[in-house]
Motif scaffolding. Structure first.
Motif, short mmCIF file in Angstrom:
data_model
loop_
_atom_site.label_atom_id
_atom_site.label_comp_id
_atom_site.label_asym_id
_atom_site.label_seq_id
_atom_site.Cartn_x
_atom_site.Cartn_y
_atom_site.Cartn_z
N ILE A 62 -11.77 -4.38 -8.98
CA ILE A 62 -10.95 -3.17 -8.45
C ILE A 62 -11.47 -1.83 -8.86
N LYS A 63 -11.88 -1.13 -7.63
CA LYS A 63 -12.42 0.14 -7.79
C LYS A 63 -11.36 1.08 -7.10
N SER A 64 -11.06 2.07 -7.58
CA SER A 64 -10.36 3.23 -6.82
C SER A 64 -10.60 4.49 -7.06
N THR A 65 -10.47 5.33 -6.03
CA THR A 65 -10.71 6.72 -5.87
C THR A 65 -9.71 7.54 -6.47
N VAL A 66 -8.32 7.11 -6.54
CA VAL A 66 -7.33 7.85 -7.14
C VAL A 66 -6.52 7.16 -8.25
N LYS A 67 -5.86 7.84 -9.10
CA LYS A 67 -4.93 7.29 -10.25
C LYS A 67 -3.99 6.07 -9.53
N LEU A 68 -3.84 4.94 -9.71
CA LEU A 68 -3.05 4.05 -9.31
C LEU A 68 -1.87 3.76 -10.44
N VAL A 85 -1.33 3.05 -4.02
CA VAL A 85 -0.59 1.95 -2.90
C VAL A 85 0.46 1.51 -3.78
N THR A 86 1.67 1.04 -2.93
CA THR A 86 2.72 0.44 -3.54
C THR A 86 2.50 -1.20 -3.27
N ILE A 87 3.36 -1.90 -3.75
CA ILE A 87 3.31 -3.26 -3.58
C ILE A 87 3.33 -3.84 -2.22
N ASP A 88 4.34 -3.19 -1.46
CA ASP A 88 4.47 -3.47 0.16
C ASP A 88 3.33 -2.98 0.76
N ARG A 89 2.63 -1.83 0.45
CA ARG A 89 1.48 -1.18 1.12
C ARG A 89 0.21 -2.17 0.81
N LEU A 131 12.46 -3.88 13.11
CA LEU A 131 11.13 -3.60 13.49
C LEU A 131 10.16 -3.75 12.15
N TYR A 132 10.71 -3.09 10.98
CA TYR A 132 9.81 -3.24 9.87
C TYR A 132 9.63 -4.89 9.51
N ASN A 133 10.68 -5.57 9.41
CA ASN A 133 10.60 -7.04 9.25
C ASN A 133 9.72 -7.67 9.98
N ALA A 134 9.58 -7.16 11.33
CA ALA A 134 8.65 -7.96 12.22
C ALA A 134 7.26 -7.46 12.25
N GLY A 135 7.02 -6.52 11.30
CA GLY A 135 5.71 -6.24 11.00
C GLY A 135 5.29 -4.66 11.49
N PHE A 136 6.08 -3.83 12.08
CA PHE A 136 6.06 -2.54 12.40
C PHE A 136 6.00 -1.48 11.51
N ARG A 137 5.09 -0.66 11.55
CA ARG A 137 5.03 0.33 10.47
C ARG A 137 5.06 1.68 11.09
N LEU A 138 6.37 2.14 11.46
CA LEU A 138 6.80 3.62 12.06
C LEU A 138 6.13 4.68 11.45
N ASN A 139 5.41 5.57 12.46
CA ASN A 139 4.83 6.83 11.76
C ASN A 139 4.00 6.61 10.33
N GLU A 140 3.36 5.61 10.19
CA GLU A 140 2.50 5.38 8.95
C GLU A 140 1.01 5.20 9.50
N LYS A 141 0.13 5.29 8.46
CA LYS A 141 -1.14 5.07 8.80
C LYS A 141 -1.63 3.89 8.09
N LYS A 142 -2.77 3.23 8.49
CA LYS A 142 -3.05 2.06 7.73
C LYS A 142 -3.26 2.52 6.20
N PRO A 143 -3.08 1.20 5.41
CA PRO A 143 -3.14 1.53 3.84
C PRO A 143 -5.00 1.75 3.78
N GLU A 144 -5.16 2.62 2.95
CA GLU A 144 -6.52 2.74 2.81
C GLU A 144 -6.97 1.88 1.48
N VAL A 145 -7.08 0.53 1.79
CA VAL A 145 -7.45 -0.64 1.05
C VAL A 145 -8.36 -1.49 1.70
N TYR A 146 -9.48 -1.68 0.90
CA TYR A 146 -10.53 -2.37 1.85
C TYR A 146 -11.09 -3.56 0.74
N ILE A 147 -10.97 -4.76 1.46
CA ILE A 147 -11.14 -6.08 0.70
C ILE A 147 -12.37 -6.73 1.29
#
Length: 354
Positions: free
Chosen positions: A186-192, A219-223, A160-176
């Motif tokens: 790059i601006k951030s509201t938290v320490k990266l 955020v992680t690399i994957d997120r 499921l993960y490899n097919a693009g499903f993210r179970l019990n996760e919220k969308k990353p708070e990254v806005y492009i």
């Protein structure tokens, strides 16, 4: 080197490379390239393949049963809904999605049994890509194993993960926000934890050379890659271990619900968990000048007045003037609101149209 060979090479290099601050930038680039190539491979496959499974959504929400063959998904569907999905003692009994309807606390919950998902499904084994693509419509995924195949839970989650499903996760708070010039800001509201160099190299892999990037989580690399691709499915999930009547002492994962579809053991608990995970809200309609209707409209958490209009009539949104709401979502009873007003459980709504 074709795409499949390049994907395998990148997967192997990522496996062999230890992750630390010194290798972070390199791994970031590798993962970004891998995700991009997988997307390209999937697009090519869709162009070639004319066959596909289709799931028609009905009811207030759609739940899909996903698991290896022969774990009792069809029996579970029949027990929950009274459907007539074929049951047999051999693998791959279910050859196409089979629906049933569960009614609980006023909600109509569509439950669908799909063909078994096996290891390598996300790469196309056992028509896995078609199955995984079809279940993207799910509002909730129920991963089903049995007491003799508990190990398949992690395998199914990986497919499921490899097919693009993210179970019990919220969308990353990254806005492009892409721009024509000016480079990457790059601006951030938290320490990266990720370095700015790593973030920029991942963005450039997707040809983002200029833009405003706002990051509101560590955020992680994957997120970060998920945020860039913006095509992941963020869906709640429940894990079920079936056939506990055959092996009562089986070791069940802590977060799994043990059931027996055949003997109807623990099905009440499963139904309650399904209802809870779907986060339903009840909205009561009040016609202009009339009384509040007794039967609520069942919606999902986050529903707006617009969703109520669409459920009432296809032309209601176009003819909408305003609504009045009584309940927890407004500052005072009878408050006048628009289409984008977010409703809460128990609200009373009156729609005024042209």
């Amino acid at each position: 080197m074709d795409i499949a060979e390049e994907i395998r090479r990148l997967e192997e290099e990522i496996r062999r490379t230890p992750y630390n601050k010194a290798t972070e930038h390199h791994i970031g680039r590798l993962k970004a390239k891998l995700a991009r190539l997988r997307e390209e491979a999937e697009k090519q496959r869709r162009k070639k393949s004319g066959e596909a499974y289709a799931i028609k959504k009905e009811g207030d929400a759609t739940v899909v049963l996903v698991g290896y063959p022969s774990v009792g998904k069809s029996t579970l569907l029949n027990a929950l809904t009274g459907a007539k999905s074929e049951v047999a003692d051999y693998a791959f009994t279910t050859l196409k999605p089979t629906p049933g309807m569960l009614e609980y606390k006023g909600a109509k919950i569509q439950i669908i049994d799909v063909p078994g998902v096996i290891e390598g499904a996300s790469q196309g084994r056992g028509r896995g890509r078609e199955i995984l693509s079809a279940i993207r419509v799910a509002d909730l995924i129920v991963i089903v194993a049995d007491v003799f195949s508990v190990h398949t839970i992690d395998l199914v989650k990986r497919e499921l993960y490899n097919a693009g499903f993210r179970l019990n996760e919220k969308k990353p708070e990254v806005y492009i926000k892409k721009t024509v010039t000016g480079g990457i800001n790059i601006k951030s509201t938290v320490k990266l934890s990720l370095s700015e160099e790593t973030i920029k190299s991942i963005l450039k892999e997707y040809k983002i050379h200029s833009g405003e990037i706002l990051i509101r989580e560590d955020v992680t690399i994957d997120r970060l890659i998920d945020a860039i691709l913006n095509n992941r499915v963020y869906v709640p999930a429940i894990t079920v271990v079936n056939k506990i009547d055959l092996y009562p002492n089986a070791e069940i994962p802590k977060d799994a619900i043990p059931v027996s579809a055949e003997k109807r053991i623990n099905l009440d608990r499963l139904v309650e968990e399904i209802y809870k995970k779907l986060e339903f809200i009840r909205v009561f309609l009040k016609p202009p000048g009339g009384k509040v209707e007794e039967e609520p409209m069942i919606l999902r958490k986050g529903a707006k007045v617009e969703d109520v209009c669409r459920r009432l009539h296809r032309d209601m949104v176009e003819n909408f003037r305003y609504a009045k709401v009584w309940g927890k979502s407004v500052k005072f009873d009878g408050q006048r609101v628009g289409l984008d007003h977010v409703l809460e459980d128990g609200d009373v709504v009156t729609i005024y149209a042209k």
